[in-house]
Scaffold this motif. Structure first.
Motif, PDB file in Angstrom:
ATOM      1  N   UNK A 234       0.799  -1.229   0.000  1.00  0.00           N
ATOM      2  CA  UNK A 234       0.000   0.000   0.000  1.00  0.00           C
ATOM      3  C   UNK A 234       0.830   1.276   0.000  1.00  0.00           C
ATOM      4  N   UNK A 235       1.974   1.239   0.623  1.00  0.00           N
ATOM      5  CA  UNK A 235       2.823   2.421   0.660  1.00  0.00           C
ATOM      6  C   UNK A 235       4.165   2.090   0.039  1.00  0.00           C
ATOM      7  N   UNK A 236       4.593   2.915  -0.916  1.00  0.00           N
ATOM      8  CA  UNK A 236       5.857   2.661  -1.612  1.00  0.00           C
ATOM      9  C   UNK A 236       6.827   3.812  -1.365  1.00  0.00           C
ATOM     10  N   UNK A 237       8.086   3.446  -1.104  1.00  0.00           N
ATOM     11  CA  UNK A 237       9.146   4.423  -0.876  1.00  0.00           C
ATOM     12  C   UNK A 237      10.278   4.138  -1.854  1.00  0.00           C
ATOM     13  N   UNK A 238      10.650   5.116  -2.640  1.00  0.00           N
ATOM     14  CA  UNK A 238      11.722   4.911  -3.607  1.00  0.00           C
ATOM     15  C   UNK A 238      13.063   4.874  -2.888  1.00  0.00           C
ATOM     16  N   UNK A 239      13.863   3.861  -3.217  1.00  0.00           N
ATOM     17  CA  UNK A 239      15.151   3.677  -2.572  1.00  0.00           C
ATOM     18  C   UNK A 239      16.281   4.152  -3.472  1.00  0.00           C
ATOM     19  N   UNK A 240      17.388   4.467  -2.835  1.00  0.00           N
ATOM     20  CA  UNK A 240      18.587   4.859  -3.576  1.00  0.00           C
ATOM     21  C   UNK A 240      19.396   3.627  -3.946  1.00  0.00           C
ATOM     22  N   UNK A 241      20.254   3.770  -4.952  1.00  0.00           N
ATOM     23  CA  UNK A 241      21.200   2.696  -5.258  1.00  0.00           C
ATOM     24  C   UNK A 241      22.097   2.479  -4.048  1.00  0.00           C
ATOM     25  N   UNK A 242      22.400   1.227  -3.754  1.00  0.00           N
ATOM     26  CA  UNK A 242      23.250   0.872  -2.622  1.00  0.00           C
ATOM     27  C   UNK A 242      22.614   1.273  -1.283  1.00  0.00           C
ATOM     28  N   UNK A 243      21.290   1.173  -1.230  1.00  0.00           N
ATOM     29  CA  UNK A 243      20.548   1.439   0.008  1.00  0.00           C
ATOM     30  C   UNK A 243      20.650   0.221   0.926  1.00  0.00           C
ATOM     31  N   UNK A 244      20.343   0.448   2.211  1.00  0.00           N
ATOM     32  CA  UNK A 244      20.332  -0.631   3.190  1.00  0.00           C
ATOM     33  C   UNK A 244      19.012  -0.576   3.949  1.00  0.00           C
TER      34      UNK A 244
END
Length: 293
Positions: A234-244
């Motif tokens: 239901x909720x989406x968060x865009x991640x960065x490359x090389x995220x943890x």
């Protein structure tokens, strides 16, 4: 029973007739001043509603998921009333609501605690903690190529794999996306976490079931790709490359109202396994399966 909240999924009640009916039923037992209406979970986080005795979630499973993530007081039990399609998490169908309300007033019910997950994004330096009842998913965008993921369990390296993503699910969520991706059905009261890969390129990467005390670390290794963290679909968060991403069990619980005639295996068979109204024994003359056998 003094205060009751009603959270309605407005997309399933466009003419307002369902919320009107439910409120009229509740009004037979609770003063109108102590009935609070919420639309699509907006306002549930307000601390002035922390003392609700129960929250009625009108919708499908998604409405229960949204309600569980938005209530401040995790001790508040949720009564799921299905007005959607599947309603696997719901306690009753809409036609059964008035009888269910009588049982609640008579204190003829029990509350089942369901595990929830939490996750943080430590490399961002943020303090926000995200929670989910079903699952936390790390996956590529629609047009992205496959991505490499590295997994650590309790600070110990487990595996790295290339694929579309990873589903980290609770037992409650084991019958959702995880099941579609090949994961096992897990009895909802067990204290475990399941890690299920989405379309891995290696046959060596399969679902692993961990103790609920485990902390899972997911590191992303990619460049120029769209990666998303999704909570309960239901909720989406865009991640960065090389995220943890760090995932573990939340202190918060989802408390679901259940009645004494609740049959998990009957609902599992009817709504997940066969999606039919099958009988429970071998001597039901109205059951086609019984007649054939």
């Amino acid at each position: 029973m003094k205060k009751i909240g009603i959270n309605i999924n407005t997309t399933k009640d466009k003419d307002g007739e369902i919320i009107k009916y439910v409120k009229n039923v509740v009004s037979k037992y609770i003063d109108d001043n102590n009935i609070f209406i919420f639309k699509d979970a907006f306002g549930l986080k307000n601390i002035k509603y922390n003392d609700l005795d129960i929250i009625i979630a009108l919708g499908g499973d998604g409405t229960i998921l949204r309600t569980s993530r938005n209530i401040n007081n995790s001790n508040t039990p949720i009564l799921g009333v299905n007005i959607g399609n599947l309603g696997f998490l719901s306690s009753v169908e809409l036609l059964e609501f008035e009888n269910a309300m009588k049982k609640i007033i008579a204190d003829d019910y029990y509350v089942e605690d369901r595990m929830m997950l939490k996750c943080t994004l430590p490399l961002r330096g943020e303090s926000e903690e995200y929670t989910a009842l079903n699952d936390i998913i790390v996956s590529k965008g629609t047009l992205s190529r496959v991505v490499k993921y590295e997994l650590h369990i309790d600070d110990k390296f487990y595996i790295d794999f290339t694929g579309d993503g990873l589903i980290i699910s609770t037992p409650t969520g084991s019958t959702a996306y995880s099941l579609s991706a090949g994961g096992p059905i897990i009895y909802p009261n067990l204290d475990v976490i399941a890690l299920t890969p989405i379309c891995p390129l290696s046959l060596s990467m399969r679902t692993i079931v961990l103790d609920s005390k485990s902390e899972i670390s997911v590191s992303i290794k990619c460049e120029h790709e769209s990666i998303f963290l999704t909570l309960d679909g239901q909720r989406a968060i865009k991640l960065n490359s090389y995220e943890k991403i760090l995932v573990s069990v939340s202190n918060k619980k989802c408390r679901l109202v259940k009645f004494n005639d609740y049959n998990y295996f009957g609902i599992l068979r009817k709504k997940i396994i066969s999606r039919t109204t099958d009988c429970e024994g071998e001597k039901d003359e109205n059951c086609t399966s019984c007649k054939n056998n």
